[in-house]
Design an enzyme around this catalytic site. Structure first.
Site, PDB file in Angstrom:
ATOM      1  N   HIS A 203       0.815  -1.219   0.000  1.00 21.42           N
ATOM      2  CA  HIS A 203       0.000   0.000   0.000  1.00 21.42           C
ATOM      3  C   HIS A 203       0.846   1.265   0.000  1.00 21.42           C
ATOM      4  O   HIS A 203       0.336   2.364  -0.222  1.00 21.42           O
ATOM      5  CB  HIS A 203      -0.932  -0.002   1.224  1.00 21.42           C
ATOM      6  CG  HIS A 203      -2.212   0.735   1.005  1.00 21.42           C
ATOM      7  ND1 HIS A 203      -2.303   1.865   0.225  1.00 21.42           N
ATOM      8  CD2 HIS A 203      -3.472   0.502   1.468  1.00 21.42           C
ATOM      9  CE1 HIS A 203      -3.555   2.297   0.222  1.00 21.42           C
ATOM     10  NE2 HIS A 203      -4.286   1.487   0.964  1.00 21.42           N
TER      11      HIS A 203
ATOM     12  N   ASP B 266      -2.566   2.407  -4.460  1.00 17.64           N
ATOM     13  CA  ASP B 266      -3.780   2.312  -3.648  1.00 17.64           C
ATOM     14  C   ASP B 266      -4.717   1.230  -4.170  1.00 17.64           C
ATOM     15  O   ASP B 266      -4.472   0.598  -5.205  1.00 17.64           O
ATOM     16  CB  ASP B 266      -4.491   3.671  -3.616  1.00 17.64           C
ATOM     17  CG  ASP B 266      -3.594   4.779  -3.089  1.00 17.64           C
ATOM     18  OD1 ASP B 266      -2.868   4.516  -2.107  1.00 17.64           O
ATOM     19  OD2 ASP B 266      -3.591   5.877  -3.673  1.00 17.64           O
TER      20      ASP B 266
END
Length: 524
Positions: A495, A499
């Protein structure tokens, strides 16, 4: 003529290696191309042949040591020929005899004081070698090239030797960023009282003693010195360690901050004590202890580093493989006869994934938070997880996978898998991937959340494909029930690098490719 063999460059991405085993020892003869040593690089062990024939004159690196490419490893030459590498005069382990400073004439007028110190501090040849560094600093002050801390110690010792009068309490070290302290007091009159023992600042300690104390997290001020004026010797530190008292001193209650004028004379804090080793796991009477091999240790280290460095998130999609299955059924017999192995689902998934990586290049990148950079790779080098018969797992790299079509990918996946299982891996085979695919599906997995193969930012997991009833539309546009081959794809992703929207769109692109591409033209 003697030659020095250095750590070879065993692969394009290899920068260091660990010496596992020397096949020859000092004095042994060796032929050209005969195995000289065995080196471990990441998950691969490699035998290194000798570049020349001769006799092993000197081994420069011990087994178990990890060194960089280009580091001298061993000297080979003719029998009786001297080593090409001169011994380090400052190395106490050198074969050359240690210089005996006590036998050299003193360079100042303090012969009596120097002899007294030698009698008290150097009661044996061992002590002489251990205290050699600090005494040499005092005798050869003008030519010393030691660091600032050692020079300060040498000057203090030299000042003691130039006078028969004992010095006052050693001046404490000052913070280099604070205001200079007041001038030190003049030398006190001669006294019969002994000098104070060394403080934790190390003002009266030799570099050898300071280093030994720091390695064991000991404050030297806790040790009663037996040397001249209460100076702590190496023998004192070793005796203190053996006594069992070498435990970190209990933390004191925090005191109020001293006035700025006094800050300059505060001693430095004692080195932190080393972390205690983890307690061994409890072993019951019916348990069996099995030592881990190097591969399992490396896997454990890599997995822990990956979990600690990457922000793992997992996303999955369901895929209808019916279009792929129809093509496989029509071509599997001819393909196996031509190529010598079966046409599996993995080449189709790989081909669809490459297209998705080209559409979403951030998934084919490396994330460097420390330097606040990301590396967008110019080509796709795919890593494939290969199971070694439950003895370990390695990631084999197919370089330039974006330049291959389905048949070429099938051949390369087969080649690297066979190479790994035959134990013929080379360092470049297990490094340099930009994206990884793991394939637990043949073992019967339903959903998997694999650990990212750092420095990659994502890894794709292919799951078991089974027949299931699904809702489809007939030719008239009406809903109907059909039996299709269904499976799941899971993506573990970092992450920090991108995204959730990117992860989902990336998986969706793979799904659409598998379900809608004209796979016939890939096999012609």
């Amino acid at each position: 003529m003697a030659m020095t063999v250095t750590m070879p460059q065993l692969g394009e991405t290899v920068t260091e290696g660990t010496i596992l085993r020397w096949a020859k020892q000092v004095g042994d003869s060796i032929d050209e191309d005969e195995v000289l040593l065995e080196i471990s690089t990441d998950k691969v062990d490699t035998e290194v042949p000798s570049p020349a024939a001769g006799t092993i004159l000197e081994i420069l690196v011990d087994e178990g040591a990890t060194v960089a490419v280009g580091t001298p490893l061993v000297v080979i030459g003719d029998a009786g020929e001297g080593s090409s590498s001169a011994p380090d005069e400052d190395d106490p382990s050198s074969d050359a005899p240690a210089e005996d400073d006590s036998a050299a004439p003193a360079e100042d007028d303090s012969d009596e004081t120097s002899e007294t110190d030698a009698a008290e501090d150097e009661t044996s040849e061992t002590d002489a070698a251990e205290e050699e560094t600090s005494e040499t600093d005092a005798a050869e002050e003008e030519t010393s090239e030691t660091d600032a801390a050692e020079k300060e110690t040498s000057e203090t010792d030299a000042a003691e030797e130039e006078t028969s009068e004992p010095a006052p309490e050693a001046k404490k070290e000052s913070d280099p960023e604070s205001e200079p302290a007041a001038d030190p007091p003049k030398t006190a009159p001669a006294s019969s009282e002994p000098k104070p023992r060394a403080s934790g600042s190390g003002a009266l300690l030799s570099p050898v003693v300071r280093r030994l104390a720091a390695e064991h997290g000991i404050d030297p001020s806790r040790i009663e010195g037996s040397g001249s004026g209460g100076r702590v010797t190496r023998r004192d530190v070793e005796a203190f360690i053996e006594s069992g008292e070498a435990q970190p001193a209990p933390a004191e209650e925090p005191k109020a901050a001293p006035a700025p004028a006094a800050a300059a004379s505060e001693p430095k804090e004692a080195p932190p004590s080393p972390k205690p080793a983890a307690a061994p796991a409890a072993v019951a009477g019916e348990d069996t202890v099995v030592e881990m091999d190097r591969l399992r240790v490396r896997i454990a280290e890599n997995m822990m580093r990956a979990k600690q460095s990457a922000a793992h998130v997992w996303t999955s999609v369901e895929v209808d493989y019916e279009a792929v299955e129809q093509v496989r059924r029509r071509h599997r017999d001819a393909f196996k006869e031509r190529e010598g192995f079966s046409l599996t689902y993995l080449p189709f998934i790989t081909r669809a994934t490459i297209d998705a990586l080209e559409e979403y290049p951030v998934v084919n990148s490396t994330f460097d938070l420390e330097n606040k950079q990301r590396i967008m790779h110019g080509r796709i080098d795919l890593g494939f997880s290969v199971d070694l018969d439950q003895e370990g797992l390695v990631v084999m790299t197919v370089r330039g996978a974006d330049g291959l079509r389905l048949k070429g990918l099938a051949r390369e996946v087969r080649r690297v898998a066979e190479k790994a299982r035959s134990g013929k891996m080379e360092p470049d085979d297990v490094s340099g991937s930009t994206f990884t695919i793991t394939n637990p599906g043949p073992f019967g997995s339903f959903l998997s959340a694999p650990i990212i193969n750092v420095p990659n930012v994502a890894i794709l997991s292919t799951e078991t494909i089974v027949k299931r009833p699904v809702v489809v539309q007939d030719r008239d546009g009406n809903d109907a029930i059909a039996i299709h081959h269904i499976g799941y794809l899971g993506l573990s992703w970092d992450h920090r690098a991108f995204d959730g929207s990117t992860a989902v769109l990336f998986l969706k692109r793979i799904k659409e490719n598998l379900e809608n591409w004209d796979w016939e033209q890939e096999l012609v």
